[in-house]
Design an enzyme around this catalytic site. Structure first.
Site, mmCIF file in Angstrom:
data_model
loop_
_atom_site.group_PDB
_atom_site.id
_atom_site.type_symbol
_atom_site.label_atom_id
_atom_site.label_comp_id
_atom_site.label_asym_id
_atom_site.label_seq_id
_atom_site.Cartn_x
_atom_site.Cartn_y
_atom_site.Cartn_z
ATOM 1 N N TYR A 135 0.835 -1.158 -0.121
ATOM 2 C CA TYR A 135 0.092 0.179 -0.002
ATOM 3 C C TYR A 135 0.750 1.386 -0.069
ATOM 4 O O TYR A 135 1.498 1.509 1.121
ATOM 5 C CB TYR A 135 -0.841 -0.003 1.295
ATOM 6 C CG TYR A 135 -1.706 1.269 1.336
ATOM 7 C CD1 TYR A 135 -2.258 1.849 0.244
ATOM 8 C CD2 TYR A 135 -2.487 1.378 2.590
ATOM 9 C CE1 TYR A 135 -2.969 3.071 0.677
ATOM 10 C CE2 TYR A 135 -3.388 2.245 2.900
ATOM 11 C CZ TYR A 135 -3.574 3.119 1.739
ATOM 12 O OH TYR A 135 -4.573 4.311 1.993
ATOM 13 N N LYS A 163 -1.739 -1.283 -3.687
ATOM 14 C CA LYS A 163 -2.732 -0.243 -3.668
ATOM 15 C C LYS A 163 -2.074 0.989 -4.015
ATOM 16 O O LYS A 163 -1.101 1.514 -3.029
ATOM 17 C CB LYS A 163 -3.392 -0.325 -2.399
ATOM 18 C CG LYS A 163 -4.620 0.704 -2.346
ATOM 19 C CD LYS A 163 -5.190 0.643 -0.968
ATOM 20 C CE LYS A 163 -6.210 1.856 -0.641
ATOM 21 N NZ LYS A 163 -6.567 1.849 0.829
#
Length: 297
Positions: A135, A163
């Site tokens: 992420y 992400k």
């Protein structure tokens, strides 16, 4: 492993007036999202106020989510931090039965080098019993996972994607262009989800889908199917609301909207505070416009 295509809702953690977790409201929120067509749910992400929930609360939230979901959609669980050994310890003590993937934020505050970021994720991936989604959110962590590092991470066994919330479409394109198709790039920015999908991303992990799960999912599906005119028309409805979600910190805005919709209270835990009257008024106005546009389409 489930493929995390489409819309994943980064679920908030509802609190009661005494700031204890409102598990009944959490159940209702999950049911609202799944029945409205989101493709998967994310428990204990940033939007869940994971920085201020206890180990016991995190475990209970996951247990409740798995029970309500009952296998209907994939479940992603968040465990991250800036102490690699502690993250691995938390992974080792967690129960991953029923969990399909781990979401782990880039180490924050201590600002490691790109090599340090790579070694952090490699160490986590080696110890995690489920596939790992990295992420990148430099606005929160103070460090960007470079495209070069993301490309290296695509070669690590058990890391299936990233992400990407850097806000940099060129960086997203560079990652997509230089990684295998099975390495998923997922947008972490609601307003950039459609353009990121146009570059080859496979969906979004969303804050707004807590509140508008059906319409947000429709937008993401349209984009994935290259129906960009339709996707952009839906996106245009969210352009006024989205910045309000972050004006006084996330999830302050989205919780205010959820309270307005009668789903849960807007309580947050310090150091976050509830939205100002001015922000609530702006959210109310934007919500009226969105619901009016829903009714007309």
């Amino acid at each position: 492993m489930h493929t995390f295509y489409g819309t994943g809702t980064a679920l908030i953690t509802p609190f009661k007036k005494d700031h204890s977790v409102d598990y009944d409201a959490f159940k209702n929120l999950i049911e609202f999202n799944i029945s409205s067509g989101v493709d998967y749910i994310v428990v204990n992400g940033t939007t869940a106020e994971s920085a201020t929930t206890s180990k016991e609360e995190k475990a209970k939230l996951l247990e409740v989510a798995l029970d309500v979901n009952n296998g209907r959609v994939p479940v992603m669980y968040g465990i991250g931090g800036n102490d690699t050994a502690e993250v691995i310890q938390r992974i080792g003590s967690a129960d991953f039965k029923g969990v399909d993937a781990l979401l782990s934020v880039c180490p924050y505050y201590n600002k490691p080098s790109q090599e340090g970021v790579f070694q952090h994720y490699k160490a986590i991936a080696e110890k995690c019993p489920v596939p790992v989604l990295a992420y990148n959110v430099p606005g929160r962590t103070g460090i960007n996972i470079s495209a070069k590092t993301s490309i290296r991470l695509s070669e690590v066994k058990n890391i299936f994607g990233i992400k990407e919330a850097s806000g940099d479409l060129v960086q997203a394109l560079e990652i997509i262009k230089n990684t295998p198709n099975e390495f998923l790039v997922i947008s972490g920015d609601d307003l950039l989800a459609v353009p990121t999908i146009s570059l080859g991303a496979v969906g979004a992990i969303s804050v707004l889908s807590n509140t508008y799960p059906a319409k947000f999912s429709e937008m993401i599906k349209a984009a994935i199917q290259s129906r960009f005119q339709q996707a952009t028309q839906i996106l245009a409805r969210f352009t006024e609301m989205n910045p309000l979600m972050y004006e006084e910190g996330n999830p302050v805005g989205v919780k205010s909207l959820l309270e307005l919709m009668g789903i849960c209270s807007s309580e947050v835990r310090l150091p976050l505070v509830k939205a100002s009257g001015e922000l609530i008024h702006k959210i109310e106005q934007a919500h009226v416009k969105i619901t009016r546009e829903y009714a007309n389409h």
